[in-house]
Design an enzyme around this catalytic site. Structure first.
Site, PDB file in Angstrom:
ATOM      1  N   SER A 159       8.204  -4.018   1.274  1.00 31.84           N
ATOM      2  CA  SER A 159       8.601  -5.435   1.393  1.00 31.84           C
ATOM      3  C   SER A 159       8.895  -5.641  -0.368  1.00 31.84           C
ATOM      4  CB  SER A 159       7.379  -6.123   1.667  1.00 31.84           C
ATOM      5  OG  SER A 159       7.644  -7.754   0.913  1.00 31.84           O
ATOM      6  N   TYR A 172      -1.330  -9.749   0.577  1.00 32.78           N
ATOM      7  CA  TYR A 172      -0.186  -8.808   1.319  1.00 32.78           C
ATOM      8  C   TYR A 172       0.445  -8.139   0.128  1.00 32.78           C
ATOM      9  CZ  TYR A 172       4.365  -8.573   3.657  1.00 32.78           C
ATOM     10  OH  TYR A 172       5.373  -8.049   3.943  1.00 32.78           O
TER      11      TYR A 172
HETATM   12  N1  LIG Z   1       9.450 -10.952   7.926  1.00 34.35           N
HETATM   13  C1  LIG Z   1       9.383 -10.987   6.791  1.00 34.35           C
HETATM   14  O1  LIG Z   1       9.880 -11.833   6.088  1.00 34.35           O
HETATM   15  C2  LIG Z   1       9.112  -9.440   5.990  1.00 34.35           C
HETATM   16  C3  LIG Z   1       9.559  -9.367   4.583  1.00 34.35           C
HETATM   17  C4  LIG Z   1       9.221  -8.235   3.996  1.00 34.35           C
HETATM   18  C5  LIG Z   1       8.649  -7.334   4.604  1.00 34.35           C
HETATM   19  N2  LIG Z   1       8.451  -7.394   6.021  1.00 34.35           N
HETATM   20  C6  LIG Z   1       7.558  -6.398   6.691  1.00 34.35           C
HETATM   21  O2  LIG Z   1       8.345  -5.859   7.922  1.00 34.35           O
HETATM   22  C7  LIG Z   1       7.219  -5.449   8.873  1.00 34.35           C
HETATM   23  C8  LIG Z   1       7.833  -5.961  10.050  1.00 34.35           C
HETATM   24  O3  LIG Z   1       7.219  -7.381  10.175  1.00 34.35           O
HETATM   25  P1  LIG Z   1       8.043  -8.439  10.922  1.00 34.35           P
HETATM   26  O4  LIG Z   1       8.541  -9.424  10.091  1.00 34.35           O
HETATM   27  O5  LIG Z   1       9.156  -7.956  12.082  1.00 34.35           O
HETATM   28  O6  LIG Z   1       6.700  -9.133  11.788  1.00 34.35           O
HETATM   29  P2  LIG Z   1       6.366  -9.341  13.123  1.00 34.35           P
HETATM   30  O7  LIG Z   1       7.547 -10.054  13.798  1.00 34.35           O
HETATM   31  O8  LIG Z   1       5.130 -10.143  13.076  1.00 34.35           O
HETATM   32  O9  LIG Z   1       6.124  -8.121  13.875  1.00 34.35           O
HETATM   33  C9  LIG Z   1       4.936  -7.405  13.383  1.00 34.35           C
HETATM   34  C10 LIG Z   1       4.977  -6.203  14.251  1.00 34.35           C
HETATM   35  O10 LIG Z   1       3.908  -5.347  13.890  1.00 34.35           O
HETATM   36  C11 LIG Z   1       2.760  -5.243  14.981  1.00 34.35           C
HETATM   37  N3  LIG Z   1       1.308  -5.181  14.467  1.00 34.35           N
HETATM   38  C12 LIG Z   1       0.666  -6.056  13.813  1.00 34.35           C
HETATM   39  N4  LIG Z   1      -0.488  -5.719  13.637  1.00 34.35           N
HETATM   40  C13 LIG Z   1      -0.675  -4.735  14.357  1.00 34.35           C
HETATM   41  C14 LIG Z   1      -1.857  -3.268  14.561  1.00 34.35           C
HETATM   42  N5  LIG Z   1      -2.725  -3.741  14.213  1.00 34.35           N
HETATM   43  N6  LIG Z   1      -1.324  -2.435  15.094  1.00 34.35           N
HETATM   44  C15 LIG Z   1      -0.320  -2.140  15.538  1.00 34.35           C
HETATM   45  N7  LIG Z   1       0.898  -3.039  15.673  1.00 34.35           N
HETATM   46  C16 LIG Z   1       0.790  -4.142  15.010  1.00 34.35           C
HETATM   47  C17 LIG Z   1       3.031  -6.379  15.916  1.00 34.35           C
HETATM   48  O11 LIG Z   1       2.740  -6.141  17.283  1.00 34.35           O
HETATM   49  P3  LIG Z   1       1.612  -6.668  18.069  1.00 34.35           P
HETATM   50  O12 LIG Z   1       0.792  -7.712  17.645  1.00 34.35           O
HETATM   51  O13 LIG Z   1       1.897  -6.414  19.425  1.00 34.35           O
HETATM   52  O14 LIG Z   1       0.550  -5.390  17.737  1.00 34.35           O
HETATM   53  C18 LIG Z   1       4.523  -6.553  15.679  1.00 34.35           C
HETATM   54  O15 LIG Z   1       5.426  -5.775  16.715  1.00 34.35           O
HETATM   55  C19 LIG Z   1       6.027  -5.479   8.255  1.00 34.35           C
HETATM   56  O16 LIG Z   1       5.537  -4.431   7.628  1.00 34.35           O
HETATM   57  C20 LIG Z   1       6.032  -6.677   7.231  1.00 34.35           C
HETATM   58  O17 LIG Z   1       5.250  -6.678   6.277  1.00 34.35           O
HETATM   59  C21 LIG Z   1       8.552  -8.486   6.504  1.00 34.35           C
END
Ligand SMILES: NC(=O)c1ccc[n+]([C@@H]2O[C@H](COP(=O)([O-])OP(=O)(O)OC[C@H]3O[C@@H](n4cnc5c(N)ncnc54)[C@H](OP(=O)(O)O)[C@@H]3O)[C@@H](O)[C@H]2O)c1
Length: 284
Positions: A159, A172
């Site tokens: 991130s 975070y």
């Molecule tokens: N969205 C943003 O603004 C943003 C910005 C920068 C970086 N990121 C990074 O991008 C990545 C993806 O995030 P996203 O935005 O797509 O979030 P999201 O829509 O909440 O998806 C998160 C995914 O991670 C899985 N997950 C969460 N906890 C888990 C665990 N303990 N074990 C296995 N799987 C787990 C969830 O699935 P289940 O609940 O089914 O396990 C889900 O598939 C993350 O690393 C996040 O920090 C996101």
């Protein structure tokens, strides 16, 4: 070279990039939602063979049906990335199904949304660190001997919060700094094994993560505090990530302010603090 030659060259380069990732065996975490789900759809269209994982089996199975309709070979292996045995099982499943592993994409993640002085449940800090930092370390450790054999690639969805501090996201941001420090170190250790380490640093993306962010008591917010119309979609984010994965690049920062922030942090750090504060206050 005229415009026609140039466009032919671009087409050839695109085709060779597609060829270079076609048939690769990819373990993708966090595939049930958001960026992971969008990445799975992109990788399936490029002919990757996918092991998709997350905790929500129903969401994974529904995604698998979509991926198979695109012609992809897919295996679903549910698991909690913060549990070592689950990570070992995910790797074992990939090997049992495909015989080797080319790419591990550590995408699963979670966040928090509260000032530290309003955090009453300190377990939030543990949870975020376990999922965002230890999970990728556990999974990568289990896959590493096989990545050495394939001279493969480790991809980490970090991130911009791994590059600078962000208010209301202290835990975070710490977890993303940790994961970046860890994999930047690993890149050096693994250079002689020809394993690429690609760090992807998105700015705000429209996904489930904001609604699921933990508040000061450790409960999900339930609704997103973001200005959702003003941030990039998960599909746009995945499309931006794809070339960096295909070309085994070192790092991608998805936003101009994120790229600029790298320099501001060196020469005018108070300005990047202001940008981070404003981004959280405005929700985009
Ligand atoms: N969205 C943003 O603004 C943003 C910005 C920068 C970086 N990121 C990074 O991008 C990545 C993806 O995030 P996203 O935005 O797509 O979030 P999201 O829509 O909440 O998806 C998160 C995914 O991670 C899985 N997950 C969460 N906890 C888990 C665990 N303990 N074990 C296995 N799987 C787990 C969830 O699935 P289940 O609940 O089914 O396990 C889900 O598939 C993350 O690393 C996040 O920090 C996101």
């Amino acid at each position: 070279m005229n415009v026609r030659d140039l466009s032919y060259l671009v087409t050839c380069l695109k085709a060779s990039a597609v060829n270079s990732i076609q048939n690769k065996v990819v373990i993708l975490t966090g595939a049930s939602e958001g960026i992971g789900r969008a990445l799975a759809l992109e990788l399936a269209q490029l002919g990757c063979r996918l092991v998709i994982t997350a905790r929500n089996l129903a969401r994974l199975e529904s995604l698998a049906t979509e991926l198979e309709a695109l012609g992809a070979e897919v295996v679903v292996e549910p698991g909690d990335i913060s549990v070592q045995q689950d990570c070992q099982r995910i790797v074992a499943t990939a090997l049992a199904q495909f015989g080797h592993i080319d790419i591990v994409i550590n995408n699963a993640g979670m966040t928090m949304w509260t000032r530290f002085d309003q955090l009453s449940n300190l377990d939030v800090l543990d949870d975020v660190m376990r999922v965002n930092y230890l999970g990728p370390a556990y999974l990568t450790h289990a896959a590493l001997p096989h990545l050495k054999q394939s001279q493969g690639q480790i991809v980490v969805v970090a991130s911009v919060a791994g590059l600078t501090g962000v208010p209301t996201r202290s835990g975070y941001s710490a977890s993303k700094h940790a994961v970046m420090g860890f994999f930047d170190s690993l890149r050096i250790e693994l250079a002689d094994d020809n394993i690429a380490v690609t760090m992807l640093c998105p700015d705000f993306v429209l996904s489930e993560i904001h609604k699921r962010a933990l508040d000061g008591e450790g409960k999900p917010l339930g609704q997103s505090p973001m200005q959702e119309s003003k941030i990039m979609t998960a599909a746009q984010c995945a499309q931006q990530m794809l070339p960096a994965i295909i070309h085994r690049e070192r790092q991608l920062i998805t936003s101009t302010r994120g790229r600029l922030g790298r320099w501001l942090k060196l020469f005018a750090p108070q300005l990047i603090d202001k940008i981070a504060r404003k981004a959280i206050q405005s929700g985009h």
